[in-house]
Enzyme design. Structure first.
Site, mmCIF file in Angstrom:
data_model
loop_
_atom_site.group_PDB
_atom_site.id
_atom_site.type_symbol
_atom_site.label_atom_id
_atom_site.label_comp_id
_atom_site.label_asym_id
_atom_site.label_seq_id
_atom_site.Cartn_x
_atom_site.Cartn_y
_atom_site.Cartn_z
ATOM 1 N N ARG A 56 0.841 -1.202 0.000
ATOM 2 C CA ARG A 56 0.000 0.000 0.000
ATOM 3 C C ARG A 56 0.879 1.255 0.000
ATOM 4 N NH1 ARG A 56 -0.485 4.549 2.722
ATOM 5 N NH2 ARG A 56 -0.068 3.441 4.656
ATOM 6 N N ASP A 57 1.559 1.500 1.098
ATOM 7 C CA ASP A 57 2.357 2.729 1.226
ATOM 8 C C ASP A 57 3.484 2.740 0.190
ATOM 9 O OD1 ASP A 57 3.316 5.120 2.212
ATOM 10 O OD2 ASP A 57 3.418 4.477 4.280
ATOM 11 N N HIS A 99 4.410 4.055 12.932
ATOM 12 C CA HIS A 99 4.596 4.049 11.471
ATOM 13 C C HIS A 99 5.671 5.098 11.175
ATOM 14 C CE1 HIS A 99 2.993 3.860 7.195
ATOM 15 N NE2 HIS A 99 3.625 5.017 7.167
ATOM 16 N N HIS A 110 8.934 6.652 8.835
ATOM 17 C CA HIS A 110 9.646 6.741 7.566
ATOM 18 C C HIS A 110 11.102 7.051 7.859
ATOM 19 C CE1 HIS A 110 6.312 7.025 4.380
ATOM 20 N NE2 HIS A 110 5.747 6.602 5.496
ATOM 21 N N CYS A 117 9.326 9.314 -1.422
ATOM 22 C CA CYS A 117 8.524 10.382 -1.993
ATOM 23 C C CYS A 117 8.760 10.456 -3.498
ATOM 24 C CB CYS A 117 8.925 11.706 -1.342
ATOM 25 S SG CYS A 117 8.072 13.097 -2.067
ATOM 26 N N ASN A 143 9.399 4.362 3.748
ATOM 27 C CA ASN A 143 9.147 3.634 4.983
ATOM 28 C C ASN A 143 10.417 2.968 5.489
ATOM 29 O OD1 ASN A 143 6.021 3.435 5.345
ATOM 30 N ND2 ASN A 143 6.390 3.176 3.172
HETATM 31 ZN ZN ZN Z 1 3.753 6.085 5.376
#
Ligand code: ZN
Length: 314
Positions: free
Chosen positions: A13-14, A209, A211, A242, A251
């Protein structure tokens, strides 16, 4: 007996949502299967966003259906709104993560509403899920994005993080995820905020969570561990950088996180060799995507497995 810690894979997902090249469904399923075979038992498999907005995740239903066929896997999905929650509920996912931003500016730019309005949306999501029969009712977690800083507003007020955490707990969250969405967090702040939020919302679980954008991802995990958190999101190969900053890490890396936890004596249920091998599979599917991670490059320390087995036998 060693304590358990949960590694939640969010790469599908991320990680994928920031990659333009569309990964075919069957390769997503192969990735999912391989991580499952490596022992990962919580995976955020997709996000229920409108396919027009995010073509990469247009196959959400197919991915979820397959994930639900794997015994013992907690199938989690991100839901941006009530419509997403309806889709998740219809499929019978185990967990849904609604995300709102602590930073007003970030929330407005993401979903065009105030944070307070998003908390109201979250209330509606919880109410909807409570219409499902109790057995298959999904756990609804609330992710607090930009909890440690925001690219639009800069520093984020810690008292505001606490207030919003209490609000979503009262709204019926089954878990809270404190997210350092843009990698501004540092360990001292992370430990402090986790301690305070965990005390405020106890016994609700609070997950992390992080990064690794500024190299502090695992340091922040350690800080949250010290505060008592035991569940962490991560992405295979650190996928999810990004899209506007080529080469920037996204992440924290699942393999490095699992290694750190195992080395510290936590039980993750993960076979590190098999997990590291999943990178090759993803690399073949996405050859242009840079994978990050130290343990895959350096290899496990000599006798690492033997020392873990000896500890387990003690
Ligand atoms: Zn994230």
């Amino acid at each position: 007996m060693s304590e358990r810690a949960c590694v939640r894979e969010v790469g599908l997902r991320d990680g994928l949502q920031s990659i333009a090249e569309i990964l075919p469904t069957e390769q997503k399923l192969a990735w999912l299967d391989a991580e499952y075979a490596a022992g990962v038992r919580e995976i955020e498999v997709t996000s229920f966003v409108p396919p027009k907005l995010l073509p990469q995740l247009a196959d959400a239903e197919a991915v979820v259906r397959h994930a639900l066929s794997l015994p013992g896997l907690t199938v989690s999905t991100l839901i941006p709104n009530l419509k997403g929650a309806e889709r998740g509920l219809a499929l019978g996912v185990h967990e849904m993560n609604f995300v709102l931003s602590v930073s007003e500016g970030h929330n407005r730019s993401n979903v065009r509403r105030s944070t307070a309005e998003s908390i109201e949306d979250f209330r509606r999501v919880v109410a909807l899920c409570r219409t499902a029969p109790e057995g298959p009712r999904p756990r609804v977690a609330c992710g607090l994005a930009t909890a440690f800083g925001c690219t639009i507003e800069g520093a984020v007020d810690e008292e505001r993080v606490r207030r919003i955490a209490v609000d979503v707990a009262e709204a019926g969250a089954g878990a809270i995820i404190l997210a350092d969405t843009v990698g501004y967090g540092q360990p001292a702040a992370v430990e402090r905020v986790f301690r305070r939020v965990m005390a405020d919302v106890a016994p609700l679980p609070v997950a992390g969570h992080f990064h690794d954008t500024r190299g502090l991802g695992l340091a922040n995990v350690l800080a949250a561990l010290n505060a008592g958190a035991r569940s962490f999101d991560a992405s295979l190969g650190g996928l999810g950088g990004c899209p506007y900053a080529p080469g920037a890490t996204g992440n924290i890396v699942t393999e490095d996180l699992a290694f750190m936890l195992e080395a510290m004596g936590f039980e993750t249920g993960i076979d590190l060799d098999r997990l590291i091998a999943v990178r090759e599979l993803v690399h073949q599917a996405l050859p242009d995507v840079v994978q990050h991670g130290a343990i895959a490059k350096a290899g496990l320390p000599k006798n690492f497995r033997l020392s873990r087995l000896a500890e387990a036998a003690e």
